[in-house]
Design a protein around this motif. Structure first.
Motif, PDB file in Angstrom:
ATOM      1  N   THR A   6       0.854  -1.187   0.000  1.00 31.94           N
ATOM      2  CA  THR A   6       0.000   0.000   0.000  1.00 31.94           C
ATOM      3  C   THR A   6       0.885   1.229   0.000  1.00 31.94           C
ATOM      4  OG1 THR A   6      -1.927   1.050   1.017  1.00 31.94           O
ATOM      5  CG2 THR A   6      -0.219   0.248   2.525  1.00 31.94           C
ATOM      6  N   ARG A   7       0.268   2.375  -0.233  1.00 32.26           N
ATOM      7  CA  ARG A   7       1.074   3.608  -0.238  1.00 32.26           C
ATOM      8  C   ARG A   7       0.323   4.702   0.499  1.00 32.26           C
ATOM      9  NH1 ARG A   7      -2.788   6.425  -2.704  1.00 32.26           N
ATOM     10  NH2 ARG A   7      -3.069   6.168  -4.931  1.00 32.26           N
ATOM     11  N   LEU A   8       1.129   5.550   1.173  1.00 36.76           N
ATOM     12  CA  LEU A   8       0.611   6.788   1.731  1.00 36.76           C
ATOM     13  C   LEU A   8       1.033   7.825   0.696  1.00 36.76           C
ATOM     14  CD1 LEU A   8       2.245   6.265   5.250  1.00 36.76           C
ATOM     15  CD2 LEU A   8      -0.058   5.568   4.571  1.00 36.76           C
ATOM     16  N   ALA A   9       0.085   8.602   0.179  1.00 31.98           N
ATOM     17  CA  ALA A   9       0.428   9.457  -0.964  1.00 31.98           C
ATOM     18  C   ALA A   9       0.031  10.916  -0.729  1.00 31.98           C
ATOM     19  CB  ALA A   9      -0.245   8.915  -2.226  1.00 31.98           C
ATOM     20  N   PRO A  10       0.635  11.564   0.279  1.00 31.68           N
ATOM     21  CA  PRO A  10       0.251  12.962   0.523  1.00 31.68           C
ATOM     22  C   PRO A  10       0.769  13.895  -0.571  1.00 31.68           C
ATOM     23  CG  PRO A  10       2.101  12.340   1.932  1.00 31.68           C
ATOM     24  CD  PRO A  10       1.675  11.087   1.203  1.00 31.68           C
ATOM     25  N   SER A  11       0.003  14.935  -0.852  1.00 31.31           N
ATOM     26  CA  SER A  11       0.479  16.016  -1.720  1.00 31.31           C
ATOM     27  C   SER A  11       1.014  17.103  -0.795  1.00 31.31           C
ATOM     28  CB  SER A  11      -0.674  16.603  -2.531  1.00 31.31           C
ATOM     29  OG  SER A  11      -1.214  15.622  -3.363  1.00 31.31           O
ATOM     30  N   PRO A  12       2.243  17.564  -1.015  1.00 31.54           N
ATOM     31  CA  PRO A  12       2.790  18.589  -0.103  1.00 31.54           C
ATOM     32  C   PRO A  12       2.267  19.972  -0.467  1.00 31.54           C
ATOM     33  CG  PRO A  12       4.425  17.967  -1.732  1.00 31.54           C
ATOM     34  CD  PRO A  12       3.205  17.161  -2.038  1.00 31.54           C
ATOM     35  N   ILE A  42       5.516  10.959  -2.015  1.00 32.26           N
ATOM     36  CA  ILE A  42       5.138  12.375  -1.934  1.00 32.26           C
ATOM     37  C   ILE A  42       4.717  12.820  -3.338  1.00 32.26           C
ATOM     38  CG2 ILE A  42       5.944  14.694  -1.362  1.00 32.26           C
ATOM     39  CD1 ILE A  42       6.071  13.018   1.127  1.00 32.26           C
ATOM     40  N   GLU A  43       3.480  13.233  -3.469  1.00 36.93           N
ATOM     41  CA  GLU A  43       2.942  13.579  -4.795  1.00 36.93           C
ATOM     42  C   GLU A  43       3.166  15.072  -5.048  1.00 36.93           C
ATOM     43  OE1 GLU A  43      -0.907  11.590  -5.320  1.00 36.93           O
ATOM     44  OE2 GLU A  43       0.405   9.883  -5.753  1.00 36.93           O
ATOM     45  N   ASP A  44       4.370  15.357  -5.523  1.00 40.34           N
ATOM     46  CA  ASP A  44       4.799  16.756  -5.626  1.00 40.34           C
ATOM     47  C   ASP A  44       4.841  17.262  -7.064  1.00 40.34           C
ATOM     48  OD1 ASP A  44       6.832  15.099  -6.381  1.00 40.34           O
ATOM     49  OD2 ASP A  44       8.425  16.358  -5.581  1.00 40.34           O
ATOM     50  N   ALA A 182      -0.488  14.522 -15.739  1.00 40.37           N
ATOM     51  CA  ALA A 182      -1.651  14.918 -14.937  1.00 40.37           C
ATOM     52  C   ALA A 182      -1.826  13.885 -13.814  1.00 40.37           C
ATOM     53  CB  ALA A 182      -2.889  14.974 -15.824  1.00 40.37           C
ATOM     54  N   TYR A 183      -2.524  14.300 -12.776  1.00 40.51           N
ATOM     55  CA  TYR A 183      -2.704  13.451 -11.586  1.00 40.51           C
ATOM     56  C   TYR A 183      -3.134  12.019 -11.943  1.00 40.51           C
ATOM     57  CZ  TYR A 183      -5.420  11.410  -7.796  1.00 40.51           C
ATOM     58  OH  TYR A 183      -5.945  10.521  -6.894  1.00 40.51           O
ATOM     59  N   GLN A 184      -4.151  11.873 -12.812  1.00 39.87           N
ATOM     60  CA  GLN A 184      -4.687  10.525 -13.067  1.00 39.87           C
ATOM     61  C   GLN A 184      -3.637   9.590 -13.663  1.00 39.87           C
ATOM     62  OE1 GLN A 184      -7.353  10.060 -11.688  1.00 39.87           O
ATOM     63  NE2 GLN A 184      -8.659  11.865 -11.819  1.00 39.87           N
ATOM     64  N   ALA A 186      -0.236  10.009 -13.463  1.00 35.28           N
ATOM     65  CA  ALA A 186       0.888   9.843 -12.538  1.00 35.28           C
ATOM     66  C   ALA A 186       0.550   8.801 -11.463  1.00 35.28           C
ATOM     67  CB  ALA A 186       1.232  11.187 -11.892  1.00 35.28           C
ATOM     68  N   VAL A 187      -0.644   8.902 -10.913  1.00 35.85           N
ATOM     69  CA  VAL A 187      -1.016   7.973  -9.834  1.00 35.85           C
ATOM     70  C   VAL A 187      -1.140   6.548 -10.363  1.00 35.85           C
ATOM     71  CG1 VAL A 187      -2.946   7.340  -8.334  1.00 35.85           C
ATOM     72  CG2 VAL A 187      -2.079   9.658  -8.317  1.00 35.85           C
ATOM     73  N   ALA A 188      -1.792   6.405 -11.512  1.00 37.32           N
ATOM     74  CA  ALA A 188      -1.986   5.057 -12.063  1.00 37.32           C
ATOM     75  C   ALA A 188      -0.632   4.419 -12.378  1.00 37.32           C
ATOM     76  CB  ALA A 188      -2.865   5.128 -13.308  1.00 37.32           C
ATOM     77  N   VAL A 200      -5.680   2.939  -0.304  1.00 34.51           N
ATOM     78  CA  VAL A 200      -6.591   3.357   0.769  1.00 34.51           C
ATOM     79  C   VAL A 200      -6.572   4.882   0.793  1.00 34.51           C
ATOM     80  CG1 VAL A 200      -7.111   3.193   3.247  1.00 34.51           C
ATOM     81  CG2 VAL A 200      -5.924   1.298   2.090  1.00 34.51           C
ATOM     82  N   ARG A 201      -7.722   5.531   0.689  1.00 36.94           N
ATOM     83  CA  ARG A 201      -7.753   7.004   0.657  1.00 36.94           C
ATOM     84  C   ARG A 201      -9.175   7.488   0.890  1.00 36.94           C
ATOM     85  NH1 ARG A 201      -6.539   7.230  -5.905  1.00 36.94           N
ATOM     86  NH2 ARG A 201      -8.489   6.225  -6.506  1.00 36.94           N
ATOM     87  N   GLY A 202      -9.361   8.797   0.899  1.00 41.76           N
ATOM     88  CA  GLY A 202     -10.673   9.369   1.167  1.00 41.76           C
ATOM     89  C   GLY A 202     -11.636   9.126   0.006  1.00 41.76           C
ATOM     90  N   ASP A 204     -13.609  10.992  -1.438  1.00 43.62           N
ATOM     91  CA  ASP A 204     -13.733  12.040  -2.457  1.00 43.62           C
ATOM     92  C   ASP A 204     -12.973  11.626  -3.726  1.00 43.62           C
ATOM     93  OD1 ASP A 204     -11.418  12.207  -0.860  1.00 43.62           O
ATOM     94  OD2 ASP A 204     -11.058  14.285  -1.429  1.00 43.62           O
ATOM     95  N   LEU A 205     -12.100  10.619  -3.608  1.00 38.28           N
ATOM     96  CA  LEU A 205     -11.316  10.174  -4.776  1.00 38.28           C
ATOM     97  C   LEU A 205     -11.931   8.947  -5.459  1.00 38.28           C
ATOM     98  CD1 LEU A 205      -7.698  10.871  -3.492  1.00 38.28           C
ATOM     99  CD2 LEU A 205      -8.961  12.086  -5.268  1.00 38.28           C
ATOM    100  N   LEU A 206     -13.126   8.545  -5.025  1.00 37.26           N
ATOM    101  CA  LEU A 206     -13.768   7.402  -5.688  1.00 37.26           C
ATOM    102  C   LEU A 206     -13.963   7.649  -7.198  1.00 37.26           C
ATOM    103  CD1 LEU A 206     -15.019   4.575  -5.343  1.00 37.26           C
ATOM    104  CD2 LEU A 206     -17.159   5.691  -4.774  1.00 37.26           C
TER     105      LEU A 206
HETATM  106  N1  GLU Z   1      -2.003  13.013  -3.349  1.00 39.27           N
HETATM  107  C1  GLU Z   1      -3.433  12.940  -3.245  1.00 39.27           C
HETATM  108  C2  GLU Z   1      -3.897  13.839  -2.103  1.00 39.27           C
HETATM  109  O1  GLU Z   1      -3.131  14.152  -1.223  1.00 39.27           O
HETATM  110  C3  GLU Z   1      -3.935  11.540  -2.998  1.00 39.27           C
HETATM  111  C4  GLU Z   1      -3.817  10.728  -4.205  1.00 39.27           C
HETATM  112  C5  GLU Z   1      -4.273   9.296  -4.061  1.00 39.27           C
HETATM  113  O2  GLU Z   1      -4.390   8.796  -2.943  1.00 39.27           O
HETATM  114  O3  GLU Z   1      -4.475   8.684  -5.081  1.00 39.27           O
HETATM  115  O4  GLU Z   1      -5.056  14.210  -2.122  1.00 39.27           O
END
Ligand code: GLU
Length: 310
Positions: A6-12, A42-44, A182-184, A186-188, A200-202, A204-206
């Protein structure tokens, strides 16, 4: 067999707040319970909003919370080659087209003029859409030709969803004219490259899960399992933010342990009888994803005040 990851993927892009803390803690607890490898990514690449000094703070605050990861931290911006390759692959398959129209131009041509969401419809595609592009120029916006029909997303927390990406957002951008993915995309690409099996994430990203699933399928890459968690909201029902008072983790970090904060997060995460203090490990032992409330949680001033008490 590959290790589940799994990954923790915060945007700074700002300080971590209570909502981020809940998502990361639950993510980490699931990983501990199920033996997943944990990556911090880190999604920078969201340049205009990135605040580089928040990278270190984010790392420190996650440590303070007791959330750990298994590998050196990956900065998304330093590993763009796989995204370049993915753009080329999509070009070779005739699945992308360049789009130099601004949001305003797209909005003006749309029948739903005035709506917030700007949709790049299939009917708006230029004549070149579907052509094979040998090497897409990197300083343009490229959009994916989104096929009509529903995308089926199975979510471990929220069940089955049938998402109409073509109607909801249309041909979304996979590359931006700032010469970054773009985000979509890069994440994929990064999830596949890093062997992520569980996202695993909020919740709102469904809607993004459906878009990322399309990108992954176009690239012939595996789709991870999705776990979308309910959000924390303010008393007005809007997503928890500054306007609801200071819910940044920094408010409780200085000179204190994270145990009260974790106890609070436990109480709103299906453990209403959690004691007044709890460590991250104790949380991981007690947490039961089946008991996680399905509804969003409203955070009030009284909650914040409880957290302020020693
Ligand atoms: N970096 C995104 C954020 O902080 C989350 C991206 C993801 O979990 O796919 O909102």
């Amino acid at each position: 067999m590959t290790t589940a990851t799994t990954r923790l993927a915060p945007s700074p892009t700002g300080a971590l707040h209570l909502g981020n803390a809940r998502t990361f803690l639950v993510n980490w607890a699931l990983a501990k319970q199920r033996g997943w490898r944990v990556i911090l990514r880190i999604e920078d690449i969201d340049h205009p909003r990135v605040k580089p000094d928040t990278i270190d703070t984010t790392r420190d605050e996650l440590h303070w919370l007791g959330v750990h990861w298994d590998e050196e931290v990956a900065l998304q911006s330093t590993q763009l080659k796989p995204c370049h390759d993915a753009l080329n692959t999509l070009g070779h398959k005739g699945m992308i087209y360049p789009c130099d129209r601004t949001r305003a131009e797209l909005a003006a041509s749309a029948p739903n003029e005035g709506d917030q969401q700007v949709i790049a419809r299939a009917s708006d595609r230029p004549a070149c859409a579907g052509d094979i592009v040998a090497s897409p120029e990197r300083d343009r916006t490229w959009r994916l030709c989104v096929p009509p029909g529903l995308v089926h997303v199975h979510d471990e927390c929220t069940g089955n969803h049938h998402i109409d990406v073509a109607a909801d957002c249309g041909d979304f951008a996979v590359w931006t004219r700032r010469n970054v993915p773009a985000y979509q995309l890069a994440v994929a690409v990064d999830d596949a490259r890093q062997g992520v099996t569980d996202v695993v994430r909020g919740d709102d990203l469904l809607p993004s899960a459906a878009r990322q699933q399309l990108v992954l399928e176009c690239l012939g890459l595996p789709v991870p399992r999705w776990w979308h968690l309910p959000l924390l909201r303010g008393p007005d029902g809007r997503r928890l933010a500054k306007r609801h008072g200071d819910s940044r983790i920094a408010r409780w970090c200085a000179g204190r342990s994270s145990e009260r904060l974790i106890a609070f997060l436990a109480r709103i995460s299906g453990l209403p009888d959690a004691p007044d203090t709890m460590t991250a490990s104790q949380f991981a032992e007690a947490f039961d994803v089946a008991r996680l409330p399905k509804e969003d949680v409203i955070i009030t001033e009284a909650h914040l005040a409880w957290l302020d008490e020693h």
